[in-house]
Scaffold this motif. Structure first.
Motif, PDB file in Angstrom:
ATOM      1  N   THR A 201      47.441 -11.732 -26.294  1.00 20.28           N
ATOM      2  CA  THR A 201      48.345 -10.704 -25.950  1.00 20.28           C
ATOM      3  C   THR A 201      49.778 -11.040 -25.771  1.00 20.28           C
ATOM      4  O   THR A 201      50.031 -12.239 -25.972  1.00 20.28           O
ATOM      5  CB  THR A 201      47.911 -10.170 -24.482  1.00 20.28           C
ATOM      6  N   ARG A 202      50.615 -10.309 -25.591  1.00 21.88           N
ATOM      7  CA  ARG A 202      52.118 -10.612 -25.492  1.00 21.88           C
ATOM      8  C   ARG A 202      52.451 -11.561 -24.492  1.00 21.88           C
ATOM      9  O   ARG A 202      52.966 -12.672 -24.391  1.00 21.88           O
ATOM     10  CB  ARG A 202      53.040  -9.346 -25.414  1.00 21.88           C
ATOM     11  N   ARG A 203      51.699 -11.291 -23.388  1.00 21.27           N
ATOM     12  CA  ARG A 203      51.768 -12.332 -22.252  1.00 21.27           C
ATOM     13  C   ARG A 203      51.332 -13.653 -22.272  1.00 21.27           C
ATOM     14  O   ARG A 203      51.830 -14.787 -21.808  1.00 21.27           O
ATOM     15  CB  ARG A 203      51.088 -11.477 -20.939  1.00 21.27           C
ATOM     16  N   ILE A 204      50.062 -13.668 -23.107  1.00 26.43           N
ATOM     17  CA  ILE A 204      49.368 -14.948 -23.435  1.00 26.43           C
ATOM     18  C   ILE A 204      50.238 -15.779 -24.427  1.00 26.43           C
ATOM     19  O   ILE A 204      50.574 -16.902 -24.309  1.00 26.43           O
ATOM     20  CB  ILE A 204      48.121 -14.748 -24.065  1.00 26.43           C
ATOM     21  N   HIS A 205      50.919 -14.959 -25.427  1.00 21.57           N
ATOM     22  CA  HIS A 205      52.161 -15.862 -26.296  1.00 21.57           C
ATOM     23  C   HIS A 205      53.064 -16.211 -25.311  1.00 21.57           C
ATOM     24  O   HIS A 205      53.666 -17.387 -25.692  1.00 21.57           O
ATOM     25  CB  HIS A 205      52.547 -14.834 -27.220  1.00 21.57           C
ATOM     26  N   ASP A 206      53.723 -15.392 -24.392  1.00 20.88           N
ATOM     27  CA  ASP A 206      54.614 -15.945 -23.549  1.00 20.88           C
ATOM     28  C   ASP A 206      54.281 -17.360 -22.804  1.00 20.88           C
ATOM     29  O   ASP A 206      55.041 -18.137 -22.922  1.00 20.88           O
ATOM     30  CB  ASP A 206      55.125 -14.823 -22.613  1.00 20.88           C
ATOM     31  N   GLU A 207      53.230 -17.324 -22.274  1.00 16.00           N
ATOM     32  CA  GLU A 207      52.582 -18.603 -21.701  1.00 16.00           C
ATOM     33  C   GLU A 207      52.373 -19.725 -22.688  1.00 16.00           C
ATOM     34  O   GLU A 207      52.752 -20.901 -22.373  1.00 16.00           O
ATOM     35  CB  GLU A 207      51.390 -18.439 -20.802  1.00 16.00           C
ATOM     36  N   LEU A 208      51.860 -19.518 -23.856  1.00 17.91           N
ATOM     37  CA  LEU A 208      51.737 -20.442 -24.901  1.00 17.91           C
ATOM     38  C   LEU A 208      53.001 -20.995 -25.215  1.00 17.91           C
ATOM     39  O   LEU A 208      53.259 -22.228 -25.528  1.00 17.91           O
ATOM     40  CB  LEU A 208      51.071 -19.833 -26.026  1.00 17.91           C
ATOM     41  N   VAL A 252      46.826 -19.869 -18.695  1.00 16.74           N
ATOM     42  CA  VAL A 252      46.500 -19.280 -20.128  1.00 16.74           C
ATOM     43  C   VAL A 252      45.054 -18.873 -20.230  1.00 16.74           C
ATOM     44  O   VAL A 252      44.818 -17.713 -20.600  1.00 16.74           O
ATOM     45  CB  VAL A 252      46.930 -20.069 -21.230  1.00 16.74           C
ATOM     46  N   THR A 253      44.347 -19.787 -19.789  1.00 21.45           N
ATOM     47  CA  THR A 253      42.806 -19.591 -19.766  1.00 21.45           C
ATOM     48  C   THR A 253      42.383 -18.388 -18.951  1.00 21.45           C
ATOM     49  O   THR A 253      41.646 -17.746 -19.340  1.00 21.45           O
ATOM     50  CB  THR A 253      42.085 -20.888 -19.373  1.00 21.45           C
ATOM     51  N   GLY A 254      43.057 -18.360 -17.702  1.00 23.47           N
ATOM     52  CA  GLY A 254      42.690 -17.217 -16.878  1.00 23.47           C
ATOM     53  C   GLY A 254      43.160 -15.894 -17.554  1.00 23.47           C
ATOM     54  O   GLY A 254      42.434 -14.795 -17.507  1.00 23.47           O
ATOM     55  N   LEU A 255      44.251 -15.847 -18.254  1.00 18.47           N
ATOM     56  CA  LEU A 255      44.595 -14.575 -19.053  1.00 18.47           C
ATOM     57  C   LEU A 255      43.688 -14.043 -19.971  1.00 18.47           C
ATOM     58  O   LEU A 255      43.157 -13.051 -20.179  1.00 18.47           O
ATOM     59  CB  LEU A 255      45.942 -14.690 -19.727  1.00 18.47           C
ATOM     60  N   TYR A 256      43.245 -15.150 -20.832  1.00 17.73           N
ATOM     61  CA  TYR A 256      42.117 -14.843 -21.948  1.00 17.73           C
ATOM     62  C   TYR A 256      40.801 -14.249 -21.087  1.00 17.73           C
ATOM     63  O   TYR A 256      40.342 -13.036 -21.729  1.00 17.73           O
ATOM     64  CB  TYR A 256      41.563 -16.182 -22.501  1.00 17.73           C
ATOM     65  N   GLY A 257      40.489 -14.814 -19.890  1.00 19.72           N
ATOM     66  CA  GLY A 257      39.148 -14.504 -19.257  1.00 19.72           C
ATOM     67  C   GLY A 257      39.506 -12.957 -18.778  1.00 19.72           C
ATOM     68  O   GLY A 257      38.503 -12.320 -18.553  1.00 19.72           O
ATOM     69  N   ALA A 258      40.793 -12.319 -18.587  1.00 16.91           N
ATOM     70  CA  ALA A 258      40.982 -11.084 -18.121  1.00 16.91           C
ATOM     71  C   ALA A 258      41.125 -10.133 -19.179  1.00 16.91           C
ATOM     72  O   ALA A 258      41.336  -8.878 -18.933  1.00 16.91           O
ATOM     73  CB  ALA A 258      42.440 -10.988 -17.245  1.00 16.91           C
TER      74      ALA A 258
END
Length: 261
Positions: A201-208, A252-258
């Motif tokens: 997601t966009r949020r994941i990309h921001d964290e990456l 990031v891992t938590g965001l993928y889990g969600a």
């Protein structure tokens, strides 16, 4: 090199209440199984830092909290995955953990005890990875793999720091640079995979993107390795930057889990 030490969130890992086993879903279970891999390496890293007298207060907290979190998660995962194939994995992991914990706690961290700690963390890492892969197979979805890959980045951050500290102390100096380069290559390749994943997601990309920035600091610190020549300042920078990178990849891992597949 300037290191942002405000980013270190040692107190965050292991301090929040864990969900009860029956409350887990498979994504959380993959995340926690993968976190066990990371903890196997983080405990070694913290032990080596203490043996070298580096970041003593932070390393002591990391070692104590990582041990407690490993035990709690092991109990949770055992309750969530009762199938026979998992039972065999957990039997092996229980035995490997008992040996590893004994090496970690038998005496105050020292250079003399460091070799045994490093040797025993390998078996715990192997079995924790096996458990994670089995958990991913239960999921059977692409998202399960992304949680696994992202979670493995946490482990690699700690493994690279551990290898650096071990080599500095003269432990496995021949193999450490090669293993460190292999882990570095795997980390870079996995970041590329995560950025390209359609589930990101966009949020994941921001964290990456934030993880990429932390990686630059960490990679520069790792480049100062001189096997057999411990440098307290360089080791401190490696310890701190590895914790910063871990904090971001944990999120990031938590965001993928969600992500809703």
């Amino acid at each position: 090199m300037s290191i942002d030490r405000r980013g270190v969130l040692l107190a965050g890992l292991g301090c929040t209440p864990l969900a009860r086993a029956q409350g887990l879903d498979v994504n959380e279970a993959i995340n926690k199984a993968g976190r066990q891999r990371m903890l196997s390496q983080r405990m070694s890293k913290a032990y080596l830092a203490l043996a070298q007298g580096v970041e003593v207060d932070s390393a002591r907290r990391a070692l104590e909290r990582s041990q407690a979190l490993f035990v709690r998660q092991l109990d949770e995962l055992r309750g969530f995955f009762p199938a026979p194939e998992f039972a065999e994995t957990f039997r092996g992991l229980d035995a490997a953990w008992a040996d590893y914990r004994q090496a970690l706690t038998a005496a105050a961290p020292s250079v003399a005890g460091a070799g045994q700690v490093v040797a025993r963390d390998a078996r715990v890492l192997q079995l924790a990875h096996q458990c994670t892969v089995q958990a991913q197979q239960v999921s059977g979805k692409p998202l399960g793999r992304l949680i696994n890959v992202s979670g493995r980045q946490r482990m690699l951050s700690q493994r690279m720091a551990k290898l650096y500290l071990a080599a500095g102390l003269g432990i496995a100096t021949g193999a450490a640079p090669t293993e460190l380069q292999q882990a570095r290559t795997e980390f870079i390749a996995a970041m590329k995979e995560l950025r390209a994943a359609p589930e990101s997601t966009r949020r994941i990309h921001d964290e990456l993107q934030l993880a990429d920035a932390q990686w630059l600091y960490f990679d520069r610190a790792l480049a100062r390795l001189e096997p057999g020549k411990p440098d307290a300042r360089a080791s401190s920078d490696v310890f701190v930057t590895s914790e910063n990178l871990l904090t971001v990849m944990e999120k990031v891992t938590g965001l993928y889990g969600a992500v809703i597949a």
